[in-house]
Design an enzyme around this catalytic site. Structure first.
Site, PDB file in Angstrom:
ATOM      1  N   SER A 255      28.055  37.575  37.922  1.00  0.00           N
ATOM      2  CA  SER A 255      28.816  36.350  38.118  1.00  0.00           C
ATOM      3  C   SER A 255      30.304  36.650  38.063  1.00  0.00           C
ATOM      4  CB  SER A 255      28.416  35.316  37.060  1.00  0.00           C
ATOM      5  OG  SER A 255      29.461  35.102  36.141  1.00  0.00           O
ATOM      6  N   LYS A 256      31.038  35.908  38.891  1.00  0.00           N
ATOM      7  CA  LYS A 256      32.486  36.106  38.988  1.00  0.00           C
ATOM      8  C   LYS A 256      33.154  35.889  37.640  1.00  0.00           C
ATOM      9  CE  LYS A 256      33.493  34.416  43.574  1.00  0.00           C
ATOM     10  NZ  LYS A 256      34.108  33.386  44.348  1.00  0.00           N
ATOM     11  N   ARG A 257      32.623  34.941  36.877  1.00  0.00           N
ATOM     12  CA  ARG A 257      33.280  34.598  35.618  1.00  0.00           C
ATOM     13  C   ARG A 257      32.947  35.591  34.520  1.00  0.00           C
ATOM     14  NH1 ARG A 257      30.942  30.422  33.878  1.00  0.00           N
ATOM     15  NH2 ARG A 257      29.702  30.102  35.751  1.00  0.00           N
TER      16      ARG A 257
END
Ligand code: GLU
Length: 498
Positions: A255-257
């Site tokens: 995930s990007k986060r």
């Protein structure tokens, strides 16, 4: 015949940093093109004006260049092809494949609820209402009521999608803009794409694309001839290959986060492009033989789309970093020094650029090269030479000096002993002198060095101490030992134990 060579494409949407999963997709496309005399097309899917930014496009293009995966054709940009999508929409409308719909989400949900249908989905309410186009109506694609839409996937095998489970999907938004699936297919046809190789997250939309592609074919759709594909007749369906997703250590989708996924950040931290692309290659594929280190050229020779694994691939930053260290150690010394330049003489250098001394760095470079896994670690290793004062790491200070009751004795003794060496300041002389200092306090060399290293370099880890001191020179070394003694309140030049 050149017309038979594969044409593959990488079609990113520029909505953020260049994701490692996208880079892996680009690489596998690039490999297929390179190994078959094919063409690698870059298409920027930038129709979502609100989420797209020009800097993300630049990020993609420059990172692809960094990884030696420049496209053969493009970048084409969807935002410049709007007229073409409207031609396709007109043709599909004329051919009866689309119908206008003025339903709202809430309206559909309410009707489904009243009919006792629990699964969300479109109820075909407008299918036979013959509403005209325009007036803010969306256009839906009329999907077959029965039968099966099959996606023959090189990696996953045959995947069947029963048409009864497929909604009449929105192909054109209420504002007249085509949805992803339509623009994507029109482009793939115009660009005469033979292989659609992309992430498996797109597999569920693929049957819609297949239906749209078949519809256009049935209408005798011609390519627009504008893209270098050199053909007029729309090509038949492409070969599909949906690549396994990338997961983190917890086996969760990257995930990007949560996870470090931006290719740009790896470049900025000093991963080498050869190492990075080598590691990307292993995310879903393995070479023949045991050796996991290979060049992009060897990969192009060995890679087969059919050999790509369909289970999720673990993006293991520790393994990537280890591999990068191996690549760094394999560099010829001159190339290593060259690769370090942005961290030594550019914006990333933590010292005044005028303080940098090329010759001093060159002396330590072979030792640094052995000890770093990524290039951004290099300044840490040598900053004590180019900073006026060492950058004291407080944790190192606490462990090696404040928390060691003989540290003061060692430093005082070193100051006295090293002062006698100023006219024969060399690695070997410093080594012998430190061994003697250690013996006088009953310490082995390694332990005796620790306070001296922290006093002079600021840290407990770094290049071998005596080479470092030789390069730093007597004056600065002695001054730093004196400063450290001052800080711990011991008397400089204190008693030497007998
Ligand atoms: N633009 C799509 C995305 O970035 C990919 C489309 C495709 O490869 O077909 O997810």
């Amino acid at each position: 015949m050149p017309g038979d060579a594969p044409r593959v494409r990488f079609a990113p949407s520029p909505t953020g940093y260049f994701h490692v999963g996208s880079a892996r997709t680009a690489l596998y496309n690039w490999l297929v093109a390179r190994q078959s005399g094919g063409t690698f097309v870059l298409r920027i899917e930038d129709t979502d004006a609100e989420r797209n930014r020009e800097e993300w496009v630049d990020g993609i293009i420059s990172a692809m260049h960094w990884l030696s995966m420049d496209p053969d054709e493009g970048p084409y940009r969807q935002s410049l092809r709007t007229d073409r999508y409207h031609q396709a929409i007109d043709a599909l409308w004329e051919g009866g494949f689309l119908y206008a719909c003025d339903c709202t989400h809430d309206g559909v949900d309410l009707r489904n609820k009243e009919a006792g249908i629990l699964t969300p989905g479109y109820d075909n309410f407008c299918r036979d209402r013959d509403l005209p186009r325009g007036d803010g109506r969306a256009l839906r694609f009329r999907t077959p009521d029965e039968g099966i839409t099959t996606v023959d996937d090189v990696i996953r095998g045959r995947v069947d999608f029963p048409c009864s489970a497929m909604d009449d999907f929105v192909a054109v938004k209420a504002n007249g803009a085509p949805l992803f699936v339509l623009a994507n297919v029109v482009d793939d046809i115009d660009m005469a794409i033979t292989h659609v190789i992309r992430g498996e997250d797109l597999l569920p939309t693929t049957p819609k694309g297949v239906l749209a592609w078949e519809a256009l074919l049935s209408l005798g759709w011609m390519t627009d001839g504008s893209t270098g594909a050199g053909r007029q007749l729309a090509p038949g369906l492409p070969v599909f290959a949906h690549l396994p997703m990338l997961v983190n250590e917890q086996r969760k989708k990257l995930s990007k986060r949560r996870d470090p996924v931006a290719v740009e950040s790896y470049r900025d931290k000093g991963y080498l492009p050869g190492a990075f692309v080598n590691y990307l290659g292993l995310l879903g594929w393995s070479p023949p033989g045991e050796d996991e280190i290979f060049t992009i050229g060897q990969m192009a020779e060995w890679f087969r789309l059919e050999d790509v694994n369909h289970s999720p691939a673990f993006f293991d930053v520790a393994k990537l970093t280890h591999m990068n260290g191996e690549y760094i150690r394999a560099l010829p010394l001159g190339a290593f020094i060259e690769a370090c330049q942005p961290w030594l003489t550019g914006d990333r250098a933590p010292w005044l650029v005028t303080n940098f001394d090329e010759a001093a760095f060159a002396k330590l470079a072979p030792l640094v090269q052995e000890r770093v896994a990524i290039l951004s670690e290099v300044p840490h290793m040598v900053d004590f030479i180019f900073l006026d004062e060492p950058n004291i790491d407080e944790d190192s200070w606490a462990k090696a000096i404040a928390g060691d009751e003989v540290a003061g004795t060692i430093l005082a003794d070193a100051l006295a002993t090293f002062s006698e060496l100023t006219d024969r300041w060399s690695r070997d002389a410093l080594h012998a002198a430190t061994s003697a200092v250690g013996e006088r306090v009953g310490r082995k060399l390694g332990k005796a060095q620790a306070p001296i290293r922290v006093a002079v370099t600021g840290r407990r880890v770094g290049p071998p101490l005596f080479e470092a001191l030789e390069v730093l020179g007597p004056e600065r070394t002695l001054a730093r030992v004196r400063t450290a003694l001052g800080r711990i309140g011991a008397t400089a030049g204190g008693e030497r134990p007998s």
